[in-house]
Design a protein around this motif. Structure first.
Motif, PDB file in Angstrom:
ATOM      1  N   ALA A  97      -3.435  52.462  51.607  1.00 45.44           N
ATOM      2  CA  ALA A  97      -3.054  50.973  51.367  1.00 45.44           C
ATOM      3  C   ALA A  97      -1.485  51.955  50.962  1.00 45.44           C
ATOM      4  O   ALA A  97      -0.712  51.973  50.188  1.00 45.44           O
ATOM      5  CB  ALA A  97      -3.681  50.789  49.898  1.00 45.44           C
ATOM      6  N   PHE A  98      -0.561  50.121  50.919  1.00 46.38           N
ATOM      7  CA  PHE A  98       0.339  50.090  50.709  1.00 46.38           C
ATOM      8  C   PHE A  98       0.498  50.000  49.045  1.00 46.38           C
ATOM      9  O   PHE A  98      -0.010  49.114  48.525  1.00 46.38           O
ATOM     10  CB  PHE A  98       1.113  48.635  51.931  1.00 46.38           C
ATOM     11  N   GLN A  99       2.088  50.331  49.278  1.00 42.51           N
ATOM     12  CA  GLN A  99       2.071  49.636  47.359  1.00 42.51           C
ATOM     13  C   GLN A  99       3.496  49.375  47.231  1.00 42.51           C
ATOM     14  O   GLN A  99       4.784  50.086  47.233  1.00 42.51           O
ATOM     15  CB  GLN A  99       2.035  51.148  46.851  1.00 42.51           C
ATOM     16  N   PRO A 100       4.243  48.597  46.825  1.00 39.98           N
ATOM     17  CA  PRO A 100       5.280  47.944  46.469  1.00 39.98           C
ATOM     18  C   PRO A 100       5.856  48.249  45.196  1.00 39.98           C
ATOM     19  O   PRO A 100       4.852  48.960  44.491  1.00 39.98           O
ATOM     20  CB  PRO A 100       5.164  46.462  46.996  1.00 39.98           C
ATOM     21  N   LEU A 101       7.127  48.879  45.828  1.00 40.17           N
ATOM     22  CA  LEU A 101       7.916  49.845  44.007  1.00 40.17           C
ATOM     23  C   LEU A 101       9.094  49.134  43.460  1.00 40.17           C
ATOM     24  O   LEU A 101       9.749  48.597  44.732  1.00 40.17           O
ATOM     25  CB  LEU A 101       8.322  50.939  44.235  1.00 40.17           C
ATOM     26  N   ILE A 102       8.809  48.138  42.271  1.00 37.17           N
ATOM     27  CA  ILE A 102       9.992  47.520  41.609  1.00 37.17           C
ATOM     28  C   ILE A 102      10.500  48.325  40.436  1.00 37.17           C
ATOM     29  O   ILE A 102       8.692  48.284  39.561  1.00 37.17           O
ATOM     30  CB  ILE A 102      10.057  46.336  41.920  1.00 37.17           C
ATOM     31  N   GLY A 103      11.628  48.206  40.266  1.00 41.78           N
ATOM     32  CA  GLY A 103      11.383  49.197  38.680  1.00 41.78           C
ATOM     33  C   GLY A 103      12.805  48.950  38.373  1.00 41.78           C
ATOM     34  O   GLY A 103      13.649  48.483  38.714  1.00 41.78           O
ATOM     35  N   ALA A 104      13.852  50.032  37.110  1.00 40.04           N
ATOM     36  CA  ALA A 104      14.475  50.272  37.001  1.00 40.04           C
ATOM     37  C   ALA A 104      14.602  51.691  35.675  1.00 40.04           C
ATOM     38  O   ALA A 104      13.821  51.924  35.761  1.00 40.04           O
ATOM     39  CB  ALA A 104      15.477  48.955  35.449  1.00 40.04           C
ATOM     40  N   GLY A 105      15.412  52.400  35.844  1.00 42.76           N
ATOM     41  CA  GLY A 105      15.612  53.499  35.534  1.00 42.76           C
ATOM     42  C   GLY A 105      17.043  54.228  34.732  1.00 42.76           C
ATOM     43  O   GLY A 105      18.001  53.053  34.981  1.00 42.76           O
ATOM     44  N   VAL A 243      11.204  53.221  34.769  1.00 41.81           N
ATOM     45  CA  VAL A 243      10.170  51.858  33.996  1.00 41.81           C
ATOM     46  C   VAL A 243      10.020  51.095  35.748  1.00 41.81           C
ATOM     47  O   VAL A 243      10.946  50.322  36.530  1.00 41.81           O
ATOM     48  CB  VAL A 243       9.981  51.227  32.972  1.00 41.81           C
ATOM     49  N   GLY A 244       8.239  51.111  36.125  1.00 43.51           N
ATOM     50  CA  GLY A 244       8.287  50.539  37.388  1.00 43.51           C
ATOM     51  C   GLY A 244       7.782  49.118  36.721  1.00 43.51           C
ATOM     52  O   GLY A 244       6.192  49.914  35.835  1.00 43.51           O
ATOM     53  N   ILE A 245       7.072  47.903  37.379  1.00 46.14           N
ATOM     54  CA  ILE A 245       5.670  47.056  37.609  1.00 46.14           C
ATOM     55  C   ILE A 245       4.657  47.478  38.195  1.00 46.14           C
ATOM     56  O   ILE A 245       5.374  47.401  39.371  1.00 46.14           O
ATOM     57  CB  ILE A 245       6.851  45.577  37.943  1.00 46.14           C
TER      58      ILE A 245
END
Length: 248
Positions: A97-105, A243-245
């Motif tokens: 399964a593909f999983q997009p990664l969006i966040g900030a650190g 921290v990611g969504i």
């Protein structure tokens, strides 16, 4: 009888052994609703320093564990249908399964947004919906993750420096909607390792690795990721956190 002496010694030893056998002590407790809980032990003194609520809770936990084991034994002996084994059946059970990664650190003292794409490998993903034991599945995750740092160049012009990591991690995801066991505080726990494959600017030096963990609190849409960076061929070490969504 050929050996009366040996026979007599054997009978005497058996009598003393039987007479020294200790009868277990029994403690009967009654709950507020009238049910009775019976505890059996070699010595009632071991229960003196334990509170009644604690004793009842331990007894109930033992019963739950016993019932769970019986269900597992039933599964081993009898091949159950998908509807009997799972409360939800995945129609398209794909192990990848593909999983997009969006966040900030925060990397050292720099705020860094990030974008990426991960590929999950989870052969037992269906077990997340199991009726017979606390639902969870183990996954292996491989990702490309780019983080962006904002700084100025030699001419004091604002520039964006991209850092691209290849990451690999493994862990478990837990179905706390049906589980009353030990993982009710987390929906996901994992650990991983990353390597810097493309960098711009001079923020990192030489070979750069990062160690990280992933924590998803129960019923949360955020993914917390503590990080530890090892750069300049392991000569420099500093922490980070992102921290990611949680999109899926």
């Amino acid at each position: 009888m050929k050996y009366p002496l040996l026979t007599g010694m054997f009978l005497l030893f058996s009598f003393f052994s039987f007479s020294q056998t200790k009868v277990p002590d029994t403690l009967v407790m009654e709950t507020k609703t009238g049910e009775k809980v019976i505890l059996i032990g070699n010595d009632l003194n071991v229960f003196k320093n334990m509170k009644t609520d604690s004793l009842i809770r331990k007894a109930l936990q033992a019963v739950e564990d016993s019932l769970m084991q019986r269900k597992l034994d039933t599964l081993k002996k009898k091949k159950l249908s998908m509807e009997e084994r799972y409360y939800k059946v995945l129609k398209k059970h794909q192990i990848f399964a593909f999983q997009p990664l969006i966040g900030a650190g925060l990397i050292r003292d720099k705020v860094s947004p990030s974008l990426g794409l991960a590929l999950d490998f989870a052969p037992q993903r269906q077990d997340y919906y199991s009726k017979l034991y606390p639902g969870f599945y183990t996954f292996i995750n491989v990702a490309i993750n780019a983080c962006y740092l904002f700084d100025t160049d030699g001419a004091d012009r604002h520039k964006t420096f991209s850092q691209i990591f290849v990451e690999a991690s493994f862990g478990n995801r837990y179905n706390n909607k049906i589980s009353n066991y030990q993982y009710q505080y987390f929906d996901e726990l994992s650990i991983g390792l990353g390597y810097l494959v493309k960098q711009s600017g001079d923020y990192f030096e030489g070979n750069t690795f990062k160690l990280f963990g992933t924590i998803v609190p129960n019923n949360s849409f955020i993914r917390i990721k503590p990080e530890l960076y090892l750069t300049h061929d392991f000569k420099k070490i500093f922490p980070g956190i992102s921290v990611g969504i949680k999109l899926r």
